[in-house]
Structures are given as structure tokens and as C-alpha cells.
Design an enzyme around this catalytic site. Structure first.
Site, PDB file in Angstrom:
ATOM      1  N   SER A 303       0.822  -1.214   0.000  1.00 29.81           N
ATOM      2  CA  SER A 303       0.000   0.000   0.000  1.00 29.81           C
ATOM      3  C   SER A 303       0.857   1.266   0.000  1.00 29.81           C
ATOM      4  CB  SER A 303      -0.940  -0.053   1.210  1.00 29.81           C
ATOM      5  OG  SER A 303      -1.932   0.930   1.136  1.00 29.81           O
ATOM      6  N   GLU A 314      11.033   5.770  -9.425  1.00 33.02           N
ATOM      7  CA  GLU A 314      10.752   6.334 -10.741  1.00 33.02           C
ATOM      8  C   GLU A 314      10.966   7.839 -10.827  1.00 33.02           C
ATOM      9  OE1 GLU A 314       7.374   2.940 -11.878  1.00 33.02           O
ATOM     10  OE2 GLU A 314       6.893   5.074 -12.072  1.00 33.02           O
ATOM     11  N   LYS A 328      -0.495  -3.953  -3.615  1.00 32.62           N
ATOM     12  CA  LYS A 328      -1.798  -3.377  -3.233  1.00 32.62           C
ATOM     13  C   LYS A 328      -1.898  -1.992  -3.880  1.00 32.62           C
ATOM     14  CE  LYS A 328      -4.799  -2.219   0.675  1.00 32.62           C
ATOM     15  NZ  LYS A 328      -5.017  -0.784   0.397  1.00 32.62           N
TER      16      LYS A 328
END
Length: 483
Positions: A303, A314, A328
Site C-alpha cells: 500500500s 521512478e 496493493k
């Protein structure tokens, strides 16, 4: 103004008015029904009559009687379960309050952490500056009574409930202390105890090691405190550990990302039902972050932990070390009702800065590193005794733990507490000075097993070792995490 020309005209008007009133009343009633149905769509469903009829029949005829609230709570709970979504849930009353408290910044109590061992409660940790520390309580004190009443036979959850209360209220507890014959009774005033979700230390070579256990209300504040302190100590690189972090609140996650990710770069995208809207969160970084970052993950990182991991990978060029995360990629919003019950409902999904969906997939590490198999073993059940003749998964776990520590129950049947298993337990008990060394596995033996496994993992934490090695290399190159 108009007047009536005759009695007949007056009577006719009265009849027309009466009919008009009936029609208007009927129209008003129909309009009211329609309005109620618009406000409560459930009333439009044909099967709602089944629910209503069942409720009425139960209340009228059920042999043992029923409470209306229990019936409605049960219906709501069942309705949410019918979604077949493992993340959506309806938590009733105290369960809902406990759910909310998981994310709060503090609890009210005396500031101790307890463990249960052989049917007694032992203070494991005394929190700094807490009422317990000020009252002189110490780790390894045995708690025997609360408000003069023995805690023997009380569950750990119930005991924690007894120790908590309102700020400013008082509670008296009695403890016994090893090598001290007389019990000690102290009265403390309950206070707000901070819930710490961030821990940190400065490791050799300028590596700042920060662990985030979950994302609660004050996690971002605690993270900033950690970074500020490590910076003063001369931190040269950040080793961020989110292993086994189950996630939590999005706001503190975004705030932490703001500190680490270059201003203007994307943190994540939250996409609503049927992609009706997309909310993109971009970094609002106030001061440039110049140090290299390595993130440690495992398959239990989930999560919000995945949000931060993906964003750092990224948008900040961080290196991810460990295992693919849980996967998740959906967002729940929760509402708490007046009776403390909570509805937590999946209402959106999220994408990484580069637009990748991770639900069911997880975030891939740049460098894959696994831990020894014993790190995946579940904890042994407390408050029980395993002995000769027992069998099951817990016995199998015990056998695997013994083998990992060098007390291999050679020849034992998997999952069966046989003579070989008993002999291995006796060897452990004698080596650790556990009395009696009778080959039965009670809390004292279980706790010693877990303690030794934790010590073993410190030496065999290959993920942390690899992360440290890579970070040292980045520091040596003078490489920033930003790319």
C-alpha cells in the site's frame, strides 16, 4: 376580491377544494416517497422487501429474541463482505475504534509494552518520559495486579484495556521485581503516549538507517525529526527500510515523498471509479535532497509503502533492494459513524509516476535479495504449552525454528511432537538455562527461540547488507539519488 353568487356555488367550490386537497395530498405523498427513494436508493431494490420482512419476522417471532442494532450491524457487515473485496470492511463499534486508533498519533496509558510468558505478564519495554518511567518501573518487572485486582487469568487485550483510559485519570498497579521479595505498588496518572512509527540510527560510513513501520498521523513528523538528527550527525546516504510495512495513511506518505523527491516530479496518480477523474500528486519539495537513497523492501511491503517505494524509484532515482512488494494498488477511504463503527471501502486505484498499475503485481526491486527461510516462520502461540504427543502446524514451526538454531530434531516426524522433538527442546533449554528443562515448550522457551532467531537475523540480513554495500558505493562516487 371575489364573492360567491349562491349557496350551490359555495358547496361546489367546497367539494372542488376538498378534491384538490386530496389530490394535492396524494401528490405530495407520492412526491415524498419518490424523494425518500432518491435519497435512499436501497428502497428501489425489489429484494429490499426481503430484508425488511426478515427483520420484522426476526423481531416478532425469533425464539431467543434479538437486538435491532445487532441485526442491522450484521446486515451491513454482510453487505460489505458480499463485495468479495479483501480490503473493504465494516467494523462494528470497538473494532472500528481500534481500526482508527491504528493511525492515531498517540494512545493514552502509562507507557509500557508487555509480553505474556508462562501465564504471567512481564514489562518488556518502558517508554522514555512516560508515567511508568517516572514511577520507576523497569523492564522485566512482573505485573501482578491493577487497582488491587489480580491479573491472573486476564487476557493480554483486556489488561491493555485496563491500563488505558482518559488523560489525567489515575491507575494503580502492582509489580514484582526479580531479586526483590516485596511487591511494588505505584499509582500513575495516565498521559498521552506517542505512537512511534519511525526508528533510526547512524551506521558506519555516514549511512543513515531509517525504518518506517507504517504510515500514521505523525509518521511524516517523526521522519523529519530522524532526517534532521541524522543530518546533524553527518549522514552521507539514506538507507530507508519499509520491509513488512503494511501501509497506512496517504497524507504522511506524500509529505515524506515531498522531502525526498525533486520538486515538480510526480509522486503518484489516484484514479477514481471508471476513471472519471485522476488526481496527480507532484512533489512540493522545499529544499533539494542531494544524498543517494537505497530502499529495502520485501513481499510484505504494501500500500502506502509501495507508493513511496515506486515514487522514489521512478521520480528520484533511488535503488530498490530486496523482494517484489505485495501489490496493493487500490485506495480505501474510511468513515467512522457515531457508534464508532467504521466503513472502509475501496474507492480508487493508483498508478506509479510512470503510469504503471501495481495491483496484484507489486514494485520490482532493482537488486533482488532474499532472506533465509526461517524469517518467514510465523510466531508461536503464546499462553500455551506444546508437549509430547501434540501435533499440527505450530509443532512444525517449532521444529523448523529449532533446526535453524542448530537444534535439529533429527528423525522427527514433521508436525508431530515426538521424542526427537522433545530431545531437541531439552538441548535448547539446557543451553539457555531454562528451568525446568523438561522438553515442554512453554512461553519462556518460545520467547527465547524468538530472541535467538532475531539475533541470528541481524547477522544474516542479506538485504540490509546488500543495501549498505550499494549505498557505500554511491557515496564513494558522490552520486545523488536524483537522475
Amino acid at each position: 376580491m371575489k364573492i360567491f353568487a349562491s349557496q350551490i356555488a359555495r358547496q361546489r367550490f367546497a367539494v372542488i377544494c376538498l378534491l384538490g386537497a386530496v389530490l394535492a395530498g396524494g401528490a405530495g405523498f407520492a412526491g415524498g416517497v419518490l424523494w425518500v427513494k432518491e435519497r435512499n436508493p436501497i428502497l428501489k431494490e425489489a429484494t429490499f422487501t426481503n430484508l425488511s420482512a426478515s427483520y420484522n419476522e426476526i423481531m416478532r417471532e425469533y425464539l431467543n429474541g434479538a437486538e435491532p442494532k445487532d441485526l442491522i450491524d450484521g446486515a451491513t457487515e454482510g453487505m460489505v463482505k458480499s463485495l468479495n473485496d479483501k480490503y473493504s470492511k465494516y467494523l462494528i463499534g470497538d473494532s472500528g475504534e481500534a481500526y482508527v486508533q491504528n493511525y492515531e498519533s498517540e494512545v493514552v496509558g502509562i507507557g509500557i509494552q508487555l509480553r505474556e510468558e508462562d501465564n504471567v505478564f512481564i514489562i518488556d519495554t518502558v517508554i522514555k518520559d512516560s508515567p511508568a518511567e517516572k514511577a520507576g518501573l523497569k523492564a522485566e518487572d512482573i505485573l501482578t495486579a491493577v487497582e488491587g485486582a489480580t491479573v491472573k487469568g486476564v487476557s493480554l487485550d483486556k489488561l491493555i484495556e485496563l491500563l488505558r483510559g482518559e488523560i489525567g485519570s489515575k491507575v494503580s498497579i502492582t509489580v514484582t521485581r526479580p531479586k526483590q521479595t516485596e511487591p511494588i505498588t505505584v499509582t500513575m496518572t495516565r498521559a498521552a503516549i506517542p505512537v512511534m512509527t519511525v526508528s533510526y540510527e547512524m551506521k558506519p560510513d555516514g549511512i543513515g538507517y531509517v525504518v518506517i513501520s507504517r504510515f500514521a498521523q505523525k509518521t511524516a513528523d517523526q521522519f523529519k525529526t530522524a532526517i534532521d538528527d541524522l543530518t546533524k550527525q553527518g549522514m552521507k546516504g539514506l538507507l530507508l527500510d519499509v520491509r513488512s510495512n503494511p501501509g497506512g495513511l496517504l497524507v504522511p506518505t506524500i509529505t515524506i515523498a515531498d522531502q525526498l523527491i525533486p520538486k515538480g516530479k510526480t509522486i503518484l496518480q489516484v484514479v477514481s471509479k471508471e476513471e472519471r477523474s485522476t488526481q496527480t500528486y507532484k512533489s512540493k519539495q522545499a529544499a533539494e535532497w542531494k544524498l543517494p537513497i537505497v530502499v529495502l523492501t520485501n513481499r510484505h511491503s504494501a500500500s502506502a509503502a509501495e507508493v513511496l517505494t515506486a515514487a522514489l524509484k521512478e521520480s528520484a532515482g533511488a535503488t530498490i533492494v530486496g523482494e517484489t512488494t505485495y501489490g496493493k494498488g487500490v485506495v480505501q477511504r474510511f468513515s467512522q459513524f457515531k457508534d464508532l463503527s467504521v466503513l472502509s471501502l475501496t474507492e480508487a486505484q493508483w498508478r506509479t509516476p510512470k503510469g504503471n498499475w501495481i495491483n496484484g503485481k507489486g514494485v520490482e526491486p532493482d537488486v533482488k535479495v532474499s532472506l533465509p527461510a526461517y524469517t518467514e516462520l510465523s510466531a508461536l502461540p503464546s499462553g500455551t504449552v506444546m508437549k509430547l504427543g501434540d501435533y499440527g502446524d505450530s509443532v512444525k514451526t517449532l521444529q523448523q525454528m529449532l533446526a535453524a538454531l542448530g537444534y535439529d530434531p533429527a528423525g522427527a516426524s514433521a508436525g508431530v511432537y515426538d521424542e526427537a522433538t522433545k530431545s531437541a527442546v531439552i538441548r535448547l533449554q539446557k543451553a539457555e538455562g531454562i528451568e525446568p528443562a523438561n522438553g515442554e515448550t512453554a512461553d519462556s522457551t518460545m520467547n527465547k527461540l524468538m530472541e535467538r532467531l532475531r539475533e541470528k537475523l541481524k547477522k544474516e540480513d542479506y538485504q540490509e547488507q546488500k543495501g549498505t554495500e550499494l549505498l557505500k558505493g554511491l557515496i564513494a562516487k558522490g552520486t545523488s539519488s536524483s537522475k
